[in-house]
Design an enzyme around this catalytic site. Structure first.
Site, PDB file in Angstrom:
ATOM      1  N   SER A  10     -45.437 -14.057  69.994  1.00  0.00           N
ATOM      2  CA  SER A  10     -45.984 -13.165  71.023  1.00  0.00           C
ATOM      3  C   SER A  10     -47.087 -13.769  71.898  1.00  0.00           C
ATOM      4  CB  SER A  10     -46.511 -11.873  70.382  1.00  0.00           C
ATOM      5  OG  SER A  10     -47.601 -12.142  69.535  1.00  0.00           O
TER       6      SER A  10
ATOM      7  N   LYS B  37     -53.327  -4.508  69.631  1.00  0.00           N
ATOM      8  CA  LYS B  37     -53.809  -5.650  70.415  1.00  0.00           C
ATOM      9  C   LYS B  37     -54.758  -5.200  71.523  1.00  0.00           C
ATOM     10  CE  LYS B  37     -49.891  -8.606  69.296  1.00  0.00           C
ATOM     11  NZ  LYS B  37     -48.832  -9.511  69.778  1.00  0.00           N
TER      12      LYS B  37
END
Length: 348
Positions: free
Chosen positions: A236, A281
């Site tokens: 990611s 996140k």
């Protein structure tokens, strides 16, 4: 003896309390707890032409923390926002820890290679990709190759013919019939080996050897680049590594002193892909003081909209999370690498 009994009577509740505390803190349970991770500054991780990044501001990759479940962590996850309990299959796909970690390490290696390729292409710098074979990501239970192959091996030939891509491997294999015998050549721990087995029927109905696979590529550049992911794994961070490499390679002042976080995979053509845990996140980015967050936006297909009417894209979930926890954090949707660069060039 009577004194000993009195002593044990007094200390017994304490001992019970200690045992209960140890159980709560350390008894492993069959699940994981996910929560906000870190938002690491990438400039210390990347060197282009042996030089460090000295421009003001930062590009940050964001992570999700994953911990083995315990009774205490279960209670914590149920009480605290932005934490949740996830099953073993959701996290590891029921792979053992060693296999799961090996796959995640490869994903990061692949993400770094893709980032280098896209950044150099966009900067009009020389970059070459050498196909090394197909990397084995998983092996199905019905595969006749499961005793020979291991996750992490690289298949280089099928029936003696060298492969040029994962698509080439699929084409060569699917042209056979279920039950046909196939010979593959592969690398295991640096050694070349050969094994044979019969093709099985896959869930698609087509013949196959029963493995999950992807390209194993080596990227080489004229202008040297070195990257240390500092133990972070998974795919990611692709977008953010690409931005970091590109800004150092071109010496463009894209950050303009800003603290920029984000997430998303990166494909060879620059397409940005969705990831998991973007809500967590966002929290990590806020804690790091980021003012901009790049979130992947992949338009849902009609099939997804039909069967998942409540489906949220990464961008939509990021926006929803920002309203709750970080109203001053600007979430920017990106479909490809060019979107991110254009935003940075046109906004201060």
């Amino acid at each position: 003896m009577q004194k000993l009994r009195k002593f044990l009577k007094r200390i017994w509740p304490f001992l019970v309390g200690v045992v209960v505390l140890l159980v709560l803190l350390f008894l492993p349970l069959p699940f994981y707890v996910e929560g906000p991770g870190t938002a690491d500054q990438l400039s210390p991780y990347v060197r282009v032409n042996h030089q460090k990044d000295t421009q003001k501001g930062s590009f940050r990759m964001t992570t999700v923390s994953i911990a083995q479940g315990t009774p205490a962590l279960y209670i914590y996850a149920k009480l605290m926002p932005n934490y949740e309990v996830a099953s073993v299959s959701e996290i590891t796909g029921n792979q053992n820890n060693a296999t799961y970690n090996k796959v995640q390490t490869f994903y990061m290696k692949s993400a770094v290679n893709q980032a280098i390729y896209v950044a150099y292409k966009q900067a009009h710098q020389e970059v070459k990709v050498q196909f090394k074979g197909i990397y084995v990501l998983e092996i199905e239970k019905n595969s006749q190759f499961k005793k020979a192959l291991k996750v992490g091996d690289t298949i280089t030939k099928v029936n003696g013919q060298r492969l040029v891509s994962a698509e080439d491997a699929v084409k060569k294999i699917s042209s056979q019939k279920v039950g046909d015998r196939l010979t593959i050549t592969y690398q295991h721990n640096g050694k070349i080996k050969t094994t044979s087995g019969k093709l099985v029927k896959l869930s698609t109905g087509k013949p196959g050897i029963g493995i999950g696979l992807t390209d194993n590529n080596k990227v080489t550049t004229k202008v040297p680049v070195s990257i240390d992911s500092h133990g972070v794994e998974g795919p990611s961070a692709g977008l953010m590594f690409t931005l970091q490499i590109y800004s150092q390679l071109t010496q463009k002042n894209l950050r303009k002193g800003r603290n920029i976080a984000g997430t998303g995979t990166i494909a060879t053509d620059g397409t940005v892909g969705e990831i998991g845990g973007i809500d967590k996140k966002i929290v990590a980015a806020k804690k790091a003081g980021a003012t901009v967050f790049f979130a992947p936006y992949v338009k849902p297909t009609k099939l997804v909209e039909k069967y998942e009417p409540d489906h949220l894209t990464n961008y939509q979930l990021a926006k929803k999370t920002v309203k709750k926890v970080a109203p001053n954090l600007k979430v920017v949707p990106v479909k490809n690498f060019g979107d991110a660069v254009k935003y940075l060039e046109t906004h201060n």
